[in-house]
Design a protein around this motif. Sequence first.
Motif, PDB file in Angstrom:
ATOM      1  N   PRO A   8       9.272  -1.450   4.094  1.00  0.00           N
ATOM      2  CA  PRO A   8      10.139  -1.450   3.169  1.00  0.00           C
ATOM      3  C   PRO A   8       9.791  -2.807   2.245  1.00  0.00           C
ATOM      4  O   PRO A   8      10.288  -3.067   1.320  1.00  0.00           O
ATOM      5  N   GLU A   9       8.628  -3.243   2.362  1.00  0.00           N
ATOM      6  CA  GLU A   9       8.152  -4.417   1.445  1.00  0.00           C
ATOM      7  C   GLU A   9       7.057  -3.781   0.824  1.00  0.00           C
ATOM      8  O   GLU A   9       6.364  -4.641  -0.034  1.00  0.00           O
ATOM      9  N   ASN A  10       6.685  -2.515   0.725  1.00  0.00           N
ATOM     10  CA  ASN A  10       5.887  -2.003  -0.294  1.00  0.00           C
ATOM     11  C   ASN A  10       5.908  -2.123  -1.787  1.00  0.00           C
ATOM     12  O   ASN A  10       7.200  -1.385  -2.049  1.00  0.00           O
ATOM     13  N   PRO A  11       5.501  -2.913  -2.615  1.00  0.00           N
ATOM     14  CA  PRO A  11       6.102  -3.098  -3.840  1.00  0.00           C
ATOM     15  C   PRO A  11       5.873  -1.758  -4.651  1.00  0.00           C
ATOM     16  O   PRO A  11       6.564  -1.498  -5.771  1.00  0.00           O
ATOM     17  N   ARG A  12       5.000  -0.987  -4.407  1.00  0.00           N
ATOM     18  CA  ARG A  12       4.686   0.205  -5.335  1.00  0.00           C
ATOM     19  C   ARG A  12       5.749   1.331  -5.094  1.00  0.00           C
ATOM     20  O   ARG A  12       5.895   1.924  -6.179  1.00  0.00           O
ATOM     21  N   LYS A  70       9.184  -7.890  -4.613  1.00  0.00           N
ATOM     22  CA  LYS A  70       8.197  -7.534  -3.457  1.00  0.00           C
ATOM     23  C   LYS A  70       6.733  -7.595  -3.785  1.00  0.00           C
ATOM     24  O   LYS A  70       6.017  -8.053  -3.096  1.00  0.00           O
ATOM     25  N   PHE A  71       6.453  -7.690  -5.100  1.00  0.00           N
ATOM     26  CA  PHE A  71       5.009  -7.874  -5.602  1.00  0.00           C
ATOM     27  C   PHE A  71       4.820  -9.378  -5.449  1.00  0.00           C
ATOM     28  O   PHE A  71       3.544  -9.898  -4.853  1.00  0.00           O
ATOM     29  N   ALA A  72       5.812 -10.061  -5.535  1.00  0.00           N
ATOM     30  CA  ALA A  72       5.689 -11.679  -5.505  1.00  0.00           C
ATOM     31  C   ALA A  72       5.259 -12.219  -4.043  1.00  0.00           C
ATOM     32  O   ALA A  72       4.565 -13.032  -3.818  1.00  0.00           O
ATOM     33  N   ASN A  73       5.645 -11.087  -3.079  1.00  0.00           N
ATOM     34  CA  ASN A  73       5.629 -11.645  -1.701  1.00  0.00           C
ATOM     35  C   ASN A  73       4.543 -10.632  -0.967  1.00  0.00           C
ATOM     36  O   ASN A  73       4.254 -10.828   0.208  1.00  0.00           O
ATOM     37  N   ASN A 133      -3.557  -2.706  -3.970  1.00  0.00           N
ATOM     38  CA  ASN A 133      -3.118  -3.830  -4.682  1.00  0.00           C
ATOM     39  C   ASN A 133      -2.652  -3.366  -6.091  1.00  0.00           C
ATOM     40  O   ASN A 133      -3.140  -4.372  -6.976  1.00  0.00           O
ATOM     41  N   TRP A 134      -2.194  -2.321  -6.555  1.00  0.00           N
ATOM     42  CA  TRP A 134      -1.955  -1.730  -8.017  1.00  0.00           C
ATOM     43  C   TRP A 134      -0.469  -1.964  -8.214  1.00  0.00           C
ATOM     44  O   TRP A 134       0.223  -1.870  -7.428  1.00  0.00           O
ATOM     45  N   GLY A 135      -0.206  -1.625  -9.609  1.00  0.00           N
ATOM     46  CA  GLY A 135       0.994  -1.458 -10.011  1.00  0.00           C
ATOM     47  C   GLY A 135       1.923  -2.847 -10.497  1.00  0.00           C
ATOM     48  O   GLY A 135       2.875  -2.691 -11.274  1.00  0.00           O
ATOM     49  N   GLN A 136       1.358  -3.932 -10.506  1.00  0.00           N
ATOM     50  CA  GLN A 136       2.118  -5.167 -10.751  1.00  0.00           C
ATOM     51  C   GLN A 136       1.972  -5.290 -12.339  1.00  0.00           C
ATOM     52  O   GLN A 136       3.119  -5.781 -12.898  1.00  0.00           O
ATOM     53  N   GLU A 137       1.118  -5.177 -12.978  1.00  0.00           N
ATOM     54  CA  GLU A 137       0.883  -5.261 -14.419  1.00  0.00           C
ATOM     55  C   GLU A 137       1.761  -4.311 -15.215  1.00  0.00           C
ATOM     56  O   GLU A 137       2.534  -4.748 -16.110  1.00  0.00           O
TER      57      GLU A 137
END
Length: 214
Positions: free
Chosen positions: A150-154, A187-190, A200-204
Amino acid sequence: MKNLFIIFAAVLTIFTSKATDNERFNKAMGETLVQFGQAKDITTYQEVANKFERIASSESAEWLPNYYAGLTYTVMAIQQKSGSEIDKYLDKADSFIEKLAQQKVSNLDEVEVLKAQIAMMRISVDGQARYMKFGSAFEAAIAKAKSINPENPRAYALKAQMIFYTPEQFGGGAKNACPEIQKALGKFANFKATSPIYPNWGQEQIKEMAKACN
């Protein structure tokens, strides 16, 4: 005592060999990921994909090389204009999903996210004709990814992207995507990758989309 020493030496040799192999694998992956991040054209991306595939062939127990090879082909698909070319590269990406399934790592959340990425890009070729088939595949993959982790930001980022680019008359658009965008940002922040070579992609991308929510 002599026999005990021989056993200890053998065990030490095994562990040293495994450590060396692991260092070699991490080095090869790290160097290829740097090239992946610097690639700008199809030729270079193809070289990267080929390198990941070679690493996968020599490291059959590792799932990351096949994962990144598949991810590289999705990036190559994004750069295409014609539907047939997009599908060609997505077919290649799917072939690595099959390899991951053969490795019995299909239950990993990152693999499910990659499946969702491929399905979403299939829809982009012809939304009206393809949504019924690939829309359900996308939703299933995202739901499974979230259930595994549940914590996967992607997983949240791709869901936000799907809503963002869906026409407003079908429940999409920036306004409807903003709640999912905010979830993804949280999610990305954590999020902390378990290793330097872990996805570790997707935040930008999600930060860019978030500008439409202000």
